[in-house]
Design an enzyme around this catalytic site. Structure first.
Site, PDB file in Angstrom:
ATOM      1  N   CYS A   1       0.828  -1.209   0.000  1.00  0.00           N
ATOM      2  CA  CYS A   1       0.000   0.000   0.000  1.00  0.00           C
ATOM      3  C   CYS A   1       0.865   1.263   0.000  1.00  0.00           C
ATOM      4  CB  CYS A   1      -0.905  -0.046   1.238  1.00  0.00           C
ATOM      5  SG  CYS A   1      -1.698   1.497   1.664  1.00  0.00           S
TER       6      CYS A   1
ATOM      7  N   CYS B   1       0.067   3.888   2.683  1.00  0.00           N
ATOM      8  CA  CYS B   1       0.492   3.371   3.996  1.00  0.00           C
ATOM      9  C   CYS B   1       1.962   3.717   4.237  1.00  0.00           C
ATOM     10  CB  CYS B   1       0.318   1.859   4.069  1.00  0.00           C
ATOM     11  SG  CYS B   1      -1.392   1.308   3.897  1.00  0.00           S
TER      12      CYS B   1
END
Length: 109
Positions: A31, A34
């Site tokens: 991600c 993230c």
């Protein structure tokens, strides 16, 4: 202090039974957003040491916890107080936005 690693096995003990607020970062290795907020989470774990417990849940490795809390998009940051979700942030946000939510929880305490 480094951000803790929360798992399906230790989530209840570390988060739901914590006597101080807990910031939980639901994330995954793949991600991009993230990775953008990961340094903020680490910095906040040091800045709030002793006042807020800070940790991360890898959604791929811990599907039960992710399902329990209905995590559909990541990053999702949940702030727990007294074992319940007190606030949440979805998506990558500036560090200051996370700090403001933590400060608000500490003022309630």
């Amino acid at each position: 202090m480094k951000a803790l690693e929360f798992t399906d096995a230790n989530f209840a003990t570390e988060v739901e039974q914590s006597n101080i607020p807990v910031l939980v970062d639901f994330w995954a290795v793949w991600c991009g957003p993230c990775k953008m907020i990961a340094p903020y989470v680490e910095e906040l774990s040091k800045e709030y040491e002793g006042k807020v417990k800070v940790g991360k849940v890898d959604v791929d490795s811990n599907p039960n916890t992710s399902m329990t809390y209905g995590i559909r998009s990541i990053p999702t940051l949940l702030i727990f107080r007294d074992g319940k979700i007190a606030d949440q942030i979805i998506g990558a946000v500036p560090k200051q936005a996370i700090a403001q939510k933590l400060d608000a929880q500490l003022q309630v305490a």
